[in-house]
Design a protein around this motif. Structure first.
Motif, PDB file in Angstrom:
ATOM      1  N   SER A  31     -37.404  14.946  -4.637  1.00 25.54           N
ATOM      2  CA  SER A  31     -37.827  15.215  -3.251  1.00 25.54           C
ATOM      3  C   SER A  31     -37.876  16.862  -3.302  1.00 25.54           C
ATOM      4  CB  SER A  31     -36.486  14.809  -2.234  1.00 25.54           C
ATOM      5  OG  SER A  31     -36.793  15.705  -1.056  1.00 25.54           O
ATOM      6  N   GLU A  33     -38.264  18.916  -0.976  1.00 22.02           N
ATOM      7  CA  GLU A  33     -37.715  19.207   0.571  1.00 22.02           C
ATOM      8  C   GLU A  33     -36.235  19.435  -0.022  1.00 22.02           C
ATOM      9  OE1 GLU A  33     -36.799  20.806   3.941  1.00 22.02           O
ATOM     10  OE2 GLU A  33     -38.685  20.738   3.038  1.00 22.02           O
ATOM     11  N   THR A  62     -36.634  12.834   5.754  1.00 18.87           N
ATOM     12  CA  THR A  62     -37.736  12.222   5.992  1.00 18.87           C
ATOM     13  C   THR A  62     -37.870  10.873   5.205  1.00 18.87           C
ATOM     14  OG1 THR A  62     -39.719  12.976   5.371  1.00 18.87           O
ATOM     15  CG2 THR A  62     -38.680  14.051   7.294  1.00 18.87           C
ATOM     16  N   ALA A  63     -38.428   9.861   5.966  1.00 19.11           N
ATOM     17  CA  ALA A  63     -38.671   8.497   5.208  1.00 19.11           C
ATOM     18  C   ALA A  63     -39.672   9.066   3.928  1.00 19.11           C
ATOM     19  CB  ALA A  63     -39.478   7.679   5.940  1.00 19.11           C
ATOM     20  N   GLY A  64     -40.820  10.028   4.216  1.00  8.42           N
ATOM     21  CA  GLY A  64     -41.472  10.188   3.109  1.00  8.42           C
ATOM     22  C   GLY A  64     -41.029  11.120   2.178  1.00  8.42           C
ATOM     23  N   ASP A  65     -39.917  11.884   2.390  1.00  5.14           N
ATOM     24  CA  ASP A  65     -39.057  12.782   1.435  1.00  5.14           C
ATOM     25  C   ASP A  65     -38.463  11.552   0.470  1.00  5.14           C
ATOM     26  OD1 ASP A  65     -40.053  15.263   2.551  1.00  5.14           O
ATOM     27  OD2 ASP A  65     -38.068  15.252   3.960  1.00  5.14           O
ATOM     28  N   GLU A  67     -39.311   8.268  -0.054  1.00  4.83           N
ATOM     29  CA  GLU A  67     -40.095   7.800  -1.033  1.00  4.83           C
ATOM     30  C   GLU A  67     -40.313   8.696  -2.094  1.00  4.83           C
ATOM     31  OE1 GLU A  67     -43.534   6.524   1.263  1.00  4.83           O
ATOM     32  OE2 GLU A  67     -42.373   5.538   2.730  1.00  4.83           O
ATOM     33  N   GLU A  68     -40.529  10.022  -1.850  1.00  4.26           N
ATOM     34  CA  GLU A  68     -40.905  10.850  -2.951  1.00  4.26           C
ATOM     35  C   GLU A  68     -39.840  10.969  -3.820  1.00  4.26           C
ATOM     36  OE1 GLU A  68     -42.616  15.514  -3.019  1.00  4.26           O
ATOM     37  OE2 GLU A  68     -40.896  15.078  -2.044  1.00  4.26           O
ATOM     38  N   HIS A 117     -40.804  -0.304  -2.786  1.00  2.00           N
ATOM     39  CA  HIS A 117     -40.146   0.473  -3.462  1.00  2.00           C
ATOM     40  C   HIS A 117     -39.196   0.014  -4.580  1.00  2.00           C
ATOM     41  CE1 HIS A 117     -36.263   1.025  -1.378  1.00  2.00           C
ATOM     42  NE2 HIS A 117     -37.040   1.028  -0.289  1.00  2.00           N
ATOM     43  N   ARG A 147     -32.826   1.368   4.099  1.00  8.37           N
ATOM     44  CA  ARG A 147     -33.379   2.647   3.931  1.00  8.37           C
ATOM     45  C   ARG A 147     -32.231   3.603   3.912  1.00  8.37           C
ATOM     46  NH1 ARG A 147     -37.544   2.854   6.447  1.00  8.37           N
ATOM     47  NH2 ARG A 147     -36.779   2.647   8.398  1.00  8.37           N
ATOM     48  N   ARG A 151     -30.405   6.041   0.774  1.00 12.86           N
ATOM     49  CA  ARG A 151     -30.167   7.379   1.393  1.00 12.86           C
ATOM     50  C   ARG A 151     -28.730   7.626   0.545  1.00 12.86           C
ATOM     51  NH1 ARG A 151     -32.441  10.988   4.754  1.00 12.86           N
ATOM     52  NH2 ARG A 151     -33.336   9.090   6.177  1.00 12.86           N
TER      53      ARG A 151
END
Length: 172
Positions: A31, A33, A62-65, A67-68, A117, A147, A151
């Motif tokens: 990530s 970020e 975030t959800a996108g972070d 996923e990354e 994922h 999710r 995390r």
């Protein structure tokens, strides 16, 4: 064992040039970020401060972070070829029976189909059977719950990897 005082590894991390810091943190977590937040917090007075910053950065992704970050993790039972970190972290699957490997492959595919994922778990210190039991338990979770578990698991992995990066013992 973590440290509540400065260490040589922490001093080296604090002194890394920006590009080297980005590269080092990218090896811990993909990530961008998360890495940006950790670099922005330097210098850290103690290893515990760095680990707390890692936890805070993970909580803010975030959800996108997320996923990354997840995209860089190979499926359990199939560590990245030539990657000692991946092999070390998934050591619990190294001696798994063919039956357990096949079961994990099937479960990984079902999990990935449901959630989009890879199944992510802090595999360090876990046996193949424990990982299988975890995926069987978690595959029934709603996406929002899963999710948050992901995390938490990423946070555990990042702590272990950061501690290793600093040349410390792995935190428990």
């Amino acid at each position: 064992m973590t440290s509540s005082f400065p260490t040589p590894g922490l001093a080296r991390f604090n002194a890394l040039e920006e590009r080297a810091g980005v590269a080092a943190l990218h090896e811990v977590c993909a990530s961008v970020e998360w890495g940006r937040r950790l670099l922005a917090g330097r210098p850290y007075a103690t290893v515990d401060d760095l680990l707390a910053a890692s936890d805070a950065a993970m909580a803010g992704l975030t959800a996108g972070d997320l996923e990354e970050a997840m995209a860089a993790h190979p499926p359990i039972g199939r560590p990245k070829s030539g990657d000692p970190t991946s092999a070390r972290e998934q050591r619990g699957m190294a001696d798994a029976s063919e039956e357990l490997r096949a079961e994990m492959l099937e479960l990984n595919l079902a999990y990935q189909e449901k959630f989009g994922h890879v199944f992510l778990i802090c595999a360090t210190g876990r046996s193949g059977e424990q990982m299988r039991d975890a995926i069987e338990e978690r595959i029934g979770n709603p996406p929002e719950r899963e999710r948050e578990i992901v995390r938490t698991e990423l946070g555990k992995i990042n702590r272990i990897r950061l501690t290793r990066l600093l040349g410390q013992d792995t935190p428990v």
